[in-house]
Write an enzyme that holds these catalytic residues in place. Structure first.
Site, PDB file in Angstrom:
ATOM      1  N   ASP A   1      21.643 -11.440 -44.201  1.00  0.00           N
ATOM      2  CA  ASP A   1      20.024 -11.550 -42.953  1.00  0.00           C
ATOM      3  C   ASP A   1      19.105 -10.922 -43.587  1.00  0.00           C
ATOM      4  O   ASP A   1      18.333  -9.799 -42.730  1.00  0.00           O
ATOM      5  CB  ASP A   1      20.642 -11.286 -41.389  1.00  0.00           C
ATOM      6  CG  ASP A   1      19.868 -12.037 -40.262  1.00  0.00           C
ATOM      7  OD1 ASP A   1      19.206 -12.644 -41.098  1.00  0.00           O
ATOM      8  OD2 ASP A   1      19.202 -10.974 -39.726  1.00  0.00           O
TER       9      ASP A   1
ATOM     10  N   LYS B   1      20.060   3.001 -31.965  1.00  0.00           N
ATOM     11  CA  LYS B   1      19.704   1.369 -31.826  1.00  0.00           C
ATOM     12  C   LYS B   1      21.094   1.803 -30.844  1.00  0.00           C
ATOM     13  O   LYS B   1      21.949   2.459 -31.030  1.00  0.00           O
ATOM     14  CB  LYS B   1      20.052   1.423 -32.934  1.00  0.00           C
ATOM     15  CG  LYS B   1      20.337  -0.717 -32.588  1.00  0.00           C
ATOM     16  CD  LYS B   1      20.391  -1.076 -34.441  1.00  0.00           C
ATOM     17  CE  LYS B   1      20.879  -2.620 -34.886  1.00  0.00           C
ATOM     18  NZ  LYS B   1      20.752  -2.992 -35.909  1.00  0.00           N
TER      19      LYS B   1
END
Length: 763
Positions: free
Chosen positions: A569, A472
């Site tokens: 989230d 990432k």
């Protein structure tokens, strides 16, 4: 039709390898007790199409397919077992339940492919298979065998769109008919490209590339009902062939269709989404014995003479039915068509113009296109003072950003010395060098890219030990960034659970900020559960295990980890699936640590994803464990129904997923909520129990929602009747709350998510 049909310079034609002599059946009918094997085919009534087993050139695998039958090197137009090829020709017949099936040719026992239609009990041993002259394979039953089939191949296209076939989108359920390219010209397996109606803008056709996003788009159509475009071509017999392209919107079924028909049904025609992502319309020419393209050249014209900017009787050519190009400049001070034309004519950089009313009742707008982005920008830069101010402001901002970043980097290295490299808290997280990451990702090549989120792109990497990882990389353009990077690094490095994605290392070198995770081969949950073609991989057993696994992961971070964490989230795209379909909760960039005696907190910066946020958090900024419980409840209902919560917001001004499911539940029709792909094979009591738990989790009052401990126990229990009664869920209807009236925090941000809608407004 605009530029719907792309044009290619070189036509890729492939032919099936048919190493055996066919013993052709005399008709197009497959009845109980009969079968099609290696040396047999079904032939449509006029002989136009054939169905049988084939093996592409340079391929050792076998597939059941349909092809044009009366021409040399017949092209394949439909393939059944694309994902399950055979080592030798199989057997095609009607199964014991009445479905069309492909069995292994050696044992005649292993099921390779099935039409998998929901059939009435009376259809057993009473169905038939028919190959129509249109190229459509039909599973028929009763009187209306072809008019109202139980199943048809036209509803499950491969890479080819034949006349009369359609691609479509159900705006309520997001269910699609779409084309998927072959992996290669000699490999029918699903490739990287798909063509269908766009989910976000259901008025255009879009080609998407796997792990890339939109690759090509058509014009935007007016879907007030029906739109048709007819195009005439001269065919080999010197008569004109008229193609009618139709785009229709059915208000009764909430579906949008794209299809095309041909005036001469004897003409052989096909539209192919090839392995390179190009959608090509092809016509068979009997005189030349070849397939020729009926398309539009997509390149750019080259001017033979330089423009004189209107001084030499120059003018414009009117072009209709074109998709408008990108990078337009709108000239609002031009009030008429003549003013617009004059402005473009006297500017040598201006290539084209158009006049349009952007909205009903609005004034006319002059839209112009220039030689490139630079020309469009330079058009507005007429005052040197403005340019000077812009340069000074940009330079000052850049220097401030660089100074702030260097200061943060110095502080963060001191703060994270223990968590990143081992030290104060005992956490050991390896630091990787940028050089090794570049080698693992082939210099962050596009071929290695898995996707992109709010943080930045994610790449697949291969470490020297042949270990697959997901890397990432913080994008410099990311709306998230340094704070989320630090937060995720601090939190997830200290968490260890089988249902949390594992952080393997990080890199903070040469201004690169990189996190290294374990690789999840089955991608994220949203990529499977919401895709009408992928969701078949998730039977009910897998779905229930995914629900249980997510519950265990959330319970761990709430109660049993070293830190008490609120994720904030939870959503389908943040649930990753490993090779065994085990769920792993990811993306802790927005998570917050709670004290052991802390029950809730308040924030002026609401973060999360629209549709998953609890009402007290979305409207007031209050969050707690019960906020995650609410998000988990939405996830349960999405997994059970196979429907996105956000899809209801897009296509119904009032209804939500929870509201739709709740209405059916109240009427005793809870089974209708369950995804059709698993409804018949699921455990009804288990599925209904999950729905009940989901409703309890999405209660409006946080006090009415269970804790994750209770949720897990309810999912494990056998008696659904013992569950507490549920009230009407929160957000069962869309409401518009004034921001000031409910005290919505001034700062609101949302995680990037290609699947769900993110809107900085509370509902």
């Amino acid at each position: 039709m605009g530029r719907l049909i792309a044009c290619v310079l070189t036509l890729l034609v492939f032919s099936p390898k048919l190493p055996f002599s066919f013993c052709t059946s005399k008709h197009n009918l497959l009845v109980p007790g009969k079968s099609i094997s290696a040396d047999q085919t079904l032939i449509s009534p006029t002989g136009n199409f054939a169905l049988g087993f084939f093996s592409p050139e340079n391929c050792t695998k076998y597939f059941l397919g349909i092809w044009y039958n009366t021409i040399p090197n017949p092209p394949i137009v439909w393939v059944a077992n694309r994902e399950t090829p055979l080592d030798s020709p199989g057997v095609f017949l009607l199964g014991s339940d009445g479905n069309l099936v492909v069995l292994d040719g050696k044992t005649r026992k292993a099921l390779i492919w099935s039409s998998n239609a929901s059939l009435p009990a009376s259809a057993t041993n009473a169905t038939i298979g028919l190959l129509m002259d249109t190229g459509n394979l039909v599973l028929g039953f009763g009187k209306d065998q072809t008019r109202d089939p139980l199943w048809q191949s036209f509803d499950h296209p491969s890479d080819t769109l034949l006349p009369g076939m359609m691609i479509s989108l159900n705006k309520r359920t997001d269910q699609q008919r779409r084309l998927t390219s072959w992996a290669a010209v000699d490999d029918p397996k699903p490739g990287k490209f798909s063509l269908g109606i766009d989910l976000q803008v259901p008025a255009l056709v879009v080609v998407r590339k796997e792990n890339f996003g939109p690759y090509w788009r058509s014009a935007v159509y007016n879907l007030t009902g029906h739109e048709s475009k007819s195009i005439a071509f001269k065919n080999p017999s010197a008569t004109f062939l008229v193609l009618s392209f139709n785009v229709e919107s059915d208000d009764h079924t909430d579906e949008v269709y794209f299809t095309y028909r041909v005036s001469d049904t004897s003409v052989k025609l096909r539209s192919v989404l090839n392995p390179n992502g190009l959608f090509v319309l092809l016509l068979w020419q009997d005189d030349s014995k070849t397939w020729s393209e009926l398309g539009y050249w997509t390149g750019e014209c080259v001017r033979e003479k330089a423009l004189t900017c209107g001084r030499n009787r120059e003018g414009f050519s009117k072009v209709e039915f074109l998709k408008l190009p990108d990078h337009a400049v709108v000239l609002e001070n031009k009030k008429s068509r003549s003013e617009c034309e004059s402005e473009c004519l006297h500017n040598c950089s201006c290539k084209a113009y158009a006049c349009a009313n952007v909205a009903q009742g609005s004034p006319m707008r002059c839209i112009t296109w220039y030689g490139g982005k630079g020309h469009a920008k330079n058009f507005f830069k007429k005052r040197w003072a403005v340019i000077a101010i812009a340069i000074v402001s940009a330079t000052t901002g850049l220097l401030a950003a660089i100074f702030g970043y260097l200061l943060w980097k110095r502080i963060s290295r001191n703060e994270d010395n223990g968590s990143a490299g081992g030290g104060k808290d005992g956490t050991e997280l390896p630091l990787s060098g940028l050089k090794s990451i570049l080698a693992a990702t082939n210099n962050f090549s596009e071929a290695n890219k898995l996707g992109e989120g709010g943080f930045g792109p994610v790449y697949k990497g291969i470490l020297p030990e042949n270990e697959e990882v997901a890397i990432k990389r913080l994008s410099k353009k990311s709306g998230q960034g340094h704070e989320e990077f630090k937060n995720e690094l601090k939190l997830i490095a200290k968490l260890q659970h089988t249902n949390l994605v594992r952080l393997l290392g990080c890199c903070n070198e040469e201004e690169e900020m990189i996190l290294i995770y374990e690789y999840m081969p089955n991608r994220s949950l949203d990529k499977l559960v919401f895709d009408p073609y992928e969701k078949i991989k998730l039977d009910w057993g897998k779905r229930f295990r995914i629900i249980e696994g997510i519950a265990q992961g959330v319970l761990y971070i709430h109660k049993y980890s070293r830190l008490r964490i609120i994720h904030r989230d939870l959503k389908a795209s943040n649930i990753l699936l490993d090779g065994e379909m085990n769920p792993k909760i990811s993306d802790f960039g927005m998570a917050r640590i709670f004290g052991m005696n802390q029950t809730e907190a308040n924030t002026g910066r609401v973060v999360g994803t629209y549709g998953y946020m609890s009402p007290e958090y979305a409207l007031l900024g209050n969050f707690s464990e019960k906020s995650d419980v609410f998000s988990f409840g939405v996830l349960i209902l999405e997994i059970v129904s196979g429907k996105r919560n956000s899809s209801f917001h897009r296509f119904d001004p009032t209804l939500t997923l929870t509201g739709w499911a709740w209405e059916l539940w109240k009427e005793g029709r809870g089974m209708e909520v369950i995804d059709e792909s698993v409804r018949e094979a699921c455990e009804p009591h288990e599925a209904l129990k999950c729905m009940h738990v989901g409703f309890l989790c999405v209660q409006e009052d946080p006090a009415d929602r269970p804790t994750m401990s209770s949720v897990f126990l309810m999912l494990q229990g056998n008696e659904a009747a013992s569950l507490p009664l549920s009230k009407e869920p929160a957000f069962s209807m869309h409401r518009n709350y004034p921001r000031a009236a409910v005290g919505i925090p001034a700062v609101t941000s949302f995680s990037n998510n290609v699947i769900t809608i993110s809107i900085p407004e509370g509902r």
